[in-house]
Design a protein around this motif. Structure first.
Motif, mmCIF file in Angstrom:
data_model
loop_
_atom_site.group_PDB
_atom_site.id
_atom_site.type_symbol
_atom_site.label_atom_id
_atom_site.label_comp_id
_atom_site.label_asym_id
_atom_site.label_seq_id
_atom_site.Cartn_x
_atom_site.Cartn_y
_atom_site.Cartn_z
ATOM 1 N N ASP A 59 0.825 -1.204 0.000
ATOM 2 C CA ASP A 59 0.000 0.000 0.000
ATOM 3 C C ASP A 59 0.862 1.259 0.000
ATOM 4 O O ASP A 59 0.484 2.274 -0.580
ATOM 5 C CB ASP A 59 -0.906 0.005 1.244
ATOM 6 C CG ASP A 59 -1.763 -1.244 1.300
ATOM 7 O OD1 ASP A 59 -2.589 -1.424 0.396
ATOM 8 O OD2 ASP A 59 -1.580 -2.043 2.241
ATOM 9 N N ARG A 60 1.989 1.169 0.675
ATOM 10 C CA ARG A 60 2.955 2.272 0.734
ATOM 11 C C ARG A 60 4.354 1.680 0.684
ATOM 12 O O ARG A 60 4.540 0.480 0.841
ATOM 13 C CB ARG A 60 2.803 3.090 2.022
ATOM 14 C CG ARG A 60 1.536 3.903 2.089
ATOM 15 C CD ARG A 60 1.609 4.900 3.206
ATOM 16 N NE ARG A 60 0.284 5.436 3.493
ATOM 17 C CZ ARG A 60 -0.021 6.127 4.566
ATOM 18 N NH1 ARG A 60 0.910 6.379 5.477
ATOM 19 N NH2 ARG A 60 -1.229 6.570 4.754
ATOM 20 N N ASN A 102 2.857 8.362 -1.154
ATOM 21 C CA ASN A 102 2.793 6.930 -0.831
ATOM 22 C C ASN A 102 4.163 6.286 -0.641
ATOM 23 O O ASN A 102 4.237 5.101 -0.320
ATOM 24 C CB ASN A 102 1.945 6.157 -1.845
ATOM 25 C CG ASN A 102 2.441 6.252 -3.269
ATOM 26 O OD1 ASN A 102 3.503 6.796 -3.547
ATOM 27 N ND2 ASN A 102 1.655 5.722 -4.195
#
Length: 155
Positions: A59-60, A102
Protein backbone atom coordinates in the motif's frame (compact mmCIF):
# COMPACT_ATOMS: atom_id res chain seq x y z
CA UNK A 1 -1.33 -1.92 5.71
CA UNK A 2 1.40 -3.62 3.68
CA UNK A 3 4.57 -1.54 3.53
CA UNK A 4 7.37 -2.30 1.07
CA UNK A 5 10.84 -1.38 2.32
CA UNK A 6 13.88 -1.23 0.06
CA UNK A 7 17.34 0.31 0.09
CA UNK A 8 20.63 0.51 -1.70
CA UNK A 9 23.96 0.09 0.14
CA UNK A 10 23.78 3.66 1.46
CA UNK A 11 20.42 3.00 3.09
CA UNK A 12 21.23 -0.48 4.32
CA UNK A 13 22.32 0.57 7.85
CA UNK A 14 18.77 1.81 8.61
CA UNK A 15 16.75 -0.91 6.91
CA UNK A 16 16.45 -3.31 9.86
CA UNK A 17 15.28 -0.46 12.10
CA UNK A 18 12.67 0.63 9.55
CA UNK A 19 11.37 -2.92 9.11
CA UNK A 20 11.07 -3.31 12.88
CA UNK A 21 9.14 -0.04 13.28
CA UNK A 22 6.74 -0.97 10.48
CA UNK A 23 5.99 -4.20 12.30
CA UNK A 24 5.73 -2.52 15.71
CA UNK A 25 3.17 -0.11 14.24
CA UNK A 26 1.01 -3.11 13.35
CA UNK A 27 1.72 -3.20 9.63
CA UNK A 28 3.04 -5.95 7.38
CA UNK A 29 6.57 -5.18 6.15
CA UNK A 30 7.71 -6.45 2.77
CA UNK A 31 11.53 -6.53 2.55
CA UNK A 32 12.60 -5.90 -1.06
CA UNK A 33 16.36 -5.68 -0.40
CA UNK A 34 19.18 -4.87 -0.49
CA UNK A 35 20.13 -7.75 1.73
CA UNK A 36 23.72 -6.65 2.43
CA UNK A 37 25.91 -3.55 2.28
CA UNK A 38 27.49 -4.40 -1.09
CA UNK A 39 27.42 -1.52 -3.56
CA UNK A 40 24.05 -1.37 -5.32
CA UNK A 41 22.01 1.07 -7.39
CA UNK A 42 19.11 3.01 -5.87
CA UNK A 43 17.03 3.09 -9.11
CA UNK A 44 16.72 -0.70 -8.95
CA UNK A 45 15.15 -0.47 -5.50
CA UNK A 46 12.91 2.46 -6.43
CA UNK A 47 11.57 0.28 -9.23
CA UNK A 48 10.95 -2.61 -6.81
CA UNK A 49 8.97 -0.28 -4.51
CA UNK A 50 6.98 1.08 -7.45
CA UNK A 51 6.18 -2.37 -8.78
CA UNK A 52 5.04 -3.52 -5.33
CA UNK A 53 2.70 -0.54 -4.96
CA UNK A 54 1.32 -0.67 -8.50
CA UNK A 55 0.72 -4.43 -8.33
CA UNK A 56 -1.13 -4.09 -5.02
CA UNK A 57 1.45 -6.10 -3.08
CA UNK A 58 2.11 -2.99 -0.98
CA UNK A 59 0.00 0.00 0.00
CA UNK A 60 2.95 2.27 0.73
CA UNK A 61 6.71 2.15 0.52
CA UNK A 62 9.78 3.31 2.39
CA UNK A 63 12.89 3.78 0.31
CA UNK A 64 16.35 4.34 1.77
CA UNK A 65 19.57 5.54 0.21
CA UNK A 66 22.45 7.67 1.45
CA UNK A 67 20.73 11.05 1.13
CA UNK A 68 17.20 10.02 0.14
CA UNK A 69 17.42 12.30 -2.89
CA UNK A 70 18.45 9.86 -5.62
CA UNK A 71 15.92 7.28 -4.49
CA UNK A 72 13.21 9.94 -4.45
CA UNK A 73 14.02 11.17 -7.95
CA UNK A 74 13.97 7.61 -9.32
CA UNK A 75 10.74 6.69 -7.52
CA UNK A 76 8.92 9.75 -8.84
CA UNK A 77 9.61 8.65 -12.41
CA UNK A 78 7.17 5.77 -11.85
CA UNK A 79 3.59 6.69 -12.67
CA UNK A 80 1.46 6.21 -9.55
CA UNK A 81 4.34 6.67 -7.12
CA UNK A 82 4.38 9.87 -5.09
CA UNK A 83 7.60 9.99 -3.13
CA UNK A 84 9.04 12.61 -0.84
CA UNK A 85 12.33 12.99 0.99
CA UNK A 86 11.48 13.70 4.61
CA UNK A 87 14.00 14.42 7.31
CA UNK A 88 11.51 16.02 9.73
CA UNK A 89 8.31 14.59 11.21
CA UNK A 90 6.06 17.38 9.92
CA UNK A 91 6.92 16.60 6.30
CA UNK A 92 6.61 12.86 6.92
CA UNK A 93 2.96 13.13 7.95
CA UNK A 94 1.98 16.26 6.01
CA UNK A 95 3.19 14.69 2.76
CA UNK A 96 0.55 12.00 3.21
CA UNK A 97 -2.17 14.24 4.67
CA UNK A 98 -1.98 17.00 2.03
CA UNK A 99 -0.16 15.47 -0.94
CA UNK A 100 -1.18 11.78 -0.84
CA UNK A 101 2.48 10.72 -0.68
CA UNK A 102 2.79 6.93 -0.83
CA UNK A 103 6.57 6.53 -0.59
CA UNK A 104 8.75 7.92 2.18
CA UNK A 105 12.38 8.43 1.18
CA UNK A 106 15.00 8.66 3.90
CA UNK A 107 18.70 9.39 3.81
CA UNK A 108 20.48 6.97 6.09
CA UNK A 109 23.55 9.22 6.07
CA UNK A 110 21.38 12.19 7.07
CA UNK A 111 19.08 10.87 9.81
CA UNK A 112 20.01 8.74 12.75
CA UNK A 113 18.18 5.70 14.01
CA UNK A 114 15.94 7.52 16.52
CA UNK A 115 14.82 10.17 14.05
CA UNK A 116 14.22 7.49 11.42
CA UNK A 117 11.86 5.73 13.85
CA UNK A 118 9.91 8.95 14.39
CA UNK A 119 9.72 9.65 10.66
CA UNK A 120 8.46 6.16 9.85
CA UNK A 121 5.82 6.37 12.60
CA UNK A 122 4.63 9.78 11.38
CA UNK A 123 4.39 8.51 7.79
CA UNK A 124 2.54 5.32 8.72
CA UNK A 125 0.06 7.01 11.07
CA UNK A 126 -0.90 9.69 8.55
CA UNK A 127 -3.92 9.49 6.25
CA UNK A 128 -4.83 11.63 3.25
CA UNK A 129 -7.16 14.38 4.49
CA UNK A 130 -9.71 14.27 1.64
CA UNK A 131 -10.20 18.03 2.13
CA UNK A 132 -11.41 19.62 -1.10
CA UNK A 133 -8.35 21.84 -1.51
CA UNK A 134 -5.98 18.88 -1.12
CA UNK A 135 -8.02 16.66 -3.43
CA UNK A 136 -8.02 19.45 -6.05
CA UNK A 137 -4.26 19.89 -5.83
CA UNK A 138 -3.53 16.17 -5.97
CA UNK A 139 -5.82 15.86 -9.01
CA UNK A 140 -3.77 18.58 -10.71
CA UNK A 141 -0.58 16.63 -10.01
CA UNK A 142 -2.19 13.47 -11.47
CA UNK A 143 -3.17 15.46 -14.56
CA UNK A 144 0.43 16.58 -15.05
CA UNK A 145 1.54 12.98 -14.64
CA UNK A 146 -0.97 11.74 -17.23
CA UNK A 147 0.18 14.37 -19.71
CA UNK A 148 3.66 12.89 -19.56
CA UNK A 149 6.95 14.64 -19.96
CA UNK A 150 6.56 18.39 -20.21
CA UNK A 151 9.10 20.10 -22.43
CA UNK A 152 10.19 23.69 -21.68
CA UNK A 153 8.26 25.01 -24.70
CA UNK A 154 5.07 23.42 -23.27
CA UNK A 155 5.26 25.43 -20.07
Amino acid sequence: MRVAVACDHGGFPLKATVLRVVQEEGHEPLDLGAYDAQSSDYPDYALKIGEAILSGKADRGILLCGSGVGACIAANKIQGVYAGVCHDTYSAHQGVEHDDMNVLCLGARIVGEELAKELVRAFLRAKFSQEERHVRRVQKVRKIEQKGAVQPKDV
